[in-house]
Design a protein around this motif. Structure first.
Motif, PDB file in Angstrom:
ATOM      1  N   HIS A 114      41.924 -56.800  81.505  1.00  0.00           N
ATOM      2  CA  HIS A 114      42.148 -57.872  80.587  1.00  0.00           C
ATOM      3  C   HIS A 114      41.119 -59.276  81.103  1.00  0.00           C
ATOM      4  O   HIS A 114      42.230 -60.877  81.226  1.00  0.00           O
ATOM      5  CB  HIS A 114      43.439 -58.184  80.641  1.00  0.00           C
ATOM      6  CG  HIS A 114      43.966 -58.887  80.035  1.00  0.00           C
ATOM      7  ND1 HIS A 114      43.965 -59.876  78.694  1.00  0.00           N
ATOM      8  CD2 HIS A 114      46.004 -58.442  79.128  1.00  0.00           C
ATOM      9  CE1 HIS A 114      44.943 -59.619  78.240  1.00  0.00           C
ATOM     10  NE2 HIS A 114      45.878 -59.344  78.310  1.00  0.00           N
ATOM     11  N   GLY A 115      40.019 -59.128  81.098  1.00  0.00           N
ATOM     12  CA  GLY A 115      39.231 -60.644  81.866  1.00  0.00           C
ATOM     13  C   GLY A 115      38.947 -61.179  82.846  1.00  0.00           C
ATOM     14  O   GLY A 115      38.508 -62.151  83.100  1.00  0.00           O
ATOM     15  N   LEU A 116      39.573 -60.220  83.968  1.00  0.00           N
ATOM     16  CA  LEU A 116      38.897 -60.829  85.179  1.00  0.00           C
ATOM     17  C   LEU A 116      38.018 -61.134  85.883  1.00  0.00           C
ATOM     18  O   LEU A 116      36.791 -60.752  86.257  1.00  0.00           O
ATOM     19  CB  LEU A 116      39.751 -59.375  86.064  1.00  0.00           C
ATOM     20  CG  LEU A 116      41.428 -60.095  86.293  1.00  0.00           C
ATOM     21  CD1 LEU A 116      41.794 -59.105  87.647  1.00  0.00           C
ATOM     22  CD2 LEU A 116      41.940 -61.235  86.847  1.00  0.00           C
ATOM     23  N   LEU A 117      37.248 -59.433  84.635  1.00  0.00           N
ATOM     24  CA  LEU A 117      35.328 -58.930  84.822  1.00  0.00           C
ATOM     25  C   LEU A 117      35.057 -59.675  83.551  1.00  0.00           C
ATOM     26  O   LEU A 117      36.039 -57.822  82.507  1.00  0.00           O
ATOM     27  CB  LEU A 117      35.068 -58.051  85.401  1.00  0.00           C
ATOM     28  CG  LEU A 117      33.584 -58.191  85.865  1.00  0.00           C
ATOM     29  CD1 LEU A 117      32.977 -59.370  86.532  1.00  0.00           C
ATOM     30  CD2 LEU A 117      33.765 -56.371  86.111  1.00  0.00           C
ATOM     31  N   ALA A 118      34.303 -60.156  82.672  1.00  0.00           N
ATOM     32  CA  ALA A 118      33.828 -60.029  82.026  1.00  0.00           C
ATOM     33  C   ALA A 118      32.550 -60.018  81.419  1.00  0.00           C
ATOM     34  O   ALA A 118      32.223 -61.413  82.094  1.00  0.00           O
ATOM     35  CB  ALA A 118      34.730 -61.171  80.865  1.00  0.00           C
ATOM     36  N   LEU A 119      31.575 -60.083  80.423  1.00  0.00           N
ATOM     37  CA  LEU A 119      30.303 -60.243  80.166  1.00  0.00           C
ATOM     38  C   LEU A 119      30.130 -60.345  78.481  1.00  0.00           C
ATOM     39  O   LEU A 119      30.557 -59.466  77.794  1.00  0.00           O
ATOM     40  CB  LEU A 119      29.395 -58.834  80.789  1.00  0.00           C
ATOM     41  CG  LEU A 119      28.212 -59.120  79.887  1.00  0.00           C
ATOM     42  CD1 LEU A 119      27.514 -59.993  80.557  1.00  0.00           C
ATOM     43  CD2 LEU A 119      27.595 -57.619  80.209  1.00  0.00           C
ATOM     44  N   GLU A 120      29.832 -61.491  77.896  1.00  0.00           N
ATOM     45  CA  GLU A 120      29.756 -61.946  76.595  1.00  0.00           C
ATOM     46  C   GLU A 120      28.615 -62.415  76.883  1.00  0.00           C
ATOM     47  O   GLU A 120      27.196 -62.457  77.223  1.00  0.00           O
ATOM     48  CB  GLU A 120      30.343 -63.515  76.827  1.00  0.00           C
ATOM     49  CG  GLU A 120      32.334 -63.376  76.996  1.00  0.00           C
ATOM     50  CD  GLU A 120      33.068 -65.165  77.348  1.00  0.00           C
ATOM     51  OE1 GLU A 120      32.071 -65.657  77.682  1.00  0.00           O
ATOM     52  OE2 GLU A 120      33.706 -64.777  76.755  1.00  0.00           O
ATOM     53  N   ARG A 121      27.835 -62.574  75.062  1.00  0.00           N
ATOM     54  CA  ARG A 121      26.938 -63.332  74.788  1.00  0.00           C
ATOM     55  C   ARG A 121      27.219 -63.588  73.830  1.00  0.00           C
ATOM     56  O   ARG A 121      28.102 -63.362  72.301  1.00  0.00           O
ATOM     57  CB  ARG A 121      26.352 -62.119  74.391  1.00  0.00           C
ATOM     58  CG  ARG A 121      24.433 -62.393  73.352  1.00  0.00           C
ATOM     59  CD  ARG A 121      23.630 -60.871  73.060  1.00  0.00           C
ATOM     60  NE  ARG A 121      24.363 -60.308  72.138  1.00  0.00           N
ATOM     61  CZ  ARG A 121      23.538 -60.837  70.863  1.00  0.00           C
ATOM     62  NH1 ARG A 121      23.182 -61.312  70.235  1.00  0.00           N
ATOM     63  NH2 ARG A 121      24.542 -60.229  69.165  1.00  0.00           N
ATOM     64  N   VAL A 122      26.651 -64.859  73.645  1.00  0.00           N
ATOM     65  CA  VAL A 122      26.625 -66.084  71.995  1.00  0.00           C
ATOM     66  C   VAL A 122      25.821 -66.953  72.057  1.00  0.00           C
ATOM     67  O   VAL A 122      24.763 -66.709  72.411  1.00  0.00           O
ATOM     68  CB  VAL A 122      27.950 -66.693  72.908  1.00  0.00           C
ATOM     69  CG1 VAL A 122      27.832 -68.336  71.707  1.00  0.00           C
ATOM     70  CG2 VAL A 122      29.439 -66.723  73.951  1.00  0.00           C
TER      71      VAL A 122
END
Length: 97
Positions: free
Chosen positions: A75-83
């Motif tokens: 639930h977002g404790l570890l996240a990878l994002e690309r913007v």
């Protein structure tokens, strides 16, 4: 939805017990929005114009949109994002990169 256990429709019964009686729920609107919920919400899929979202309970989620994506665990404790061209790694809400 599936299975249809009740042979009638009553708004009060549907609001109170409906979610427990549905193993699979799917609907689609004329505008192109699609929604699928399986095993009482353990797996969820949404598709709207330019965005898709897959979720497996609170364990895993993948959200793809027009400018990038977000892949999250727990639930977002570890996240990878690309913007756009930028990547971000988030651990416990702290952003890196």
């Amino acid at each position: 939805y599936f299975p249809g256990l009740l042979p009638f429709y009553h708004e009060g019964v549907e609001r109170t017990w409906g979610s427990l009686l549905k193993v699979l729920e799917y609907f689609r609107t004329p505008s192109g929005y699609r929604y699928l919920k399986f095993l009482w919400g353990l797996y969820r899929f949404e598709d709207r114009k330019g965005e898709t979202r897959h979720e497996v309970a609170f364990l895993f989620s993948y959200h793809r949109y027009s400018q990038g994506f977000r892949l999250a665990l727990l639930h977002g404790l570890l996240a990878l994002e690309r913007v756009g061209p930028d990547f971000r790694l988030r651990i416990l809400g702290w952003s890196f990169f």
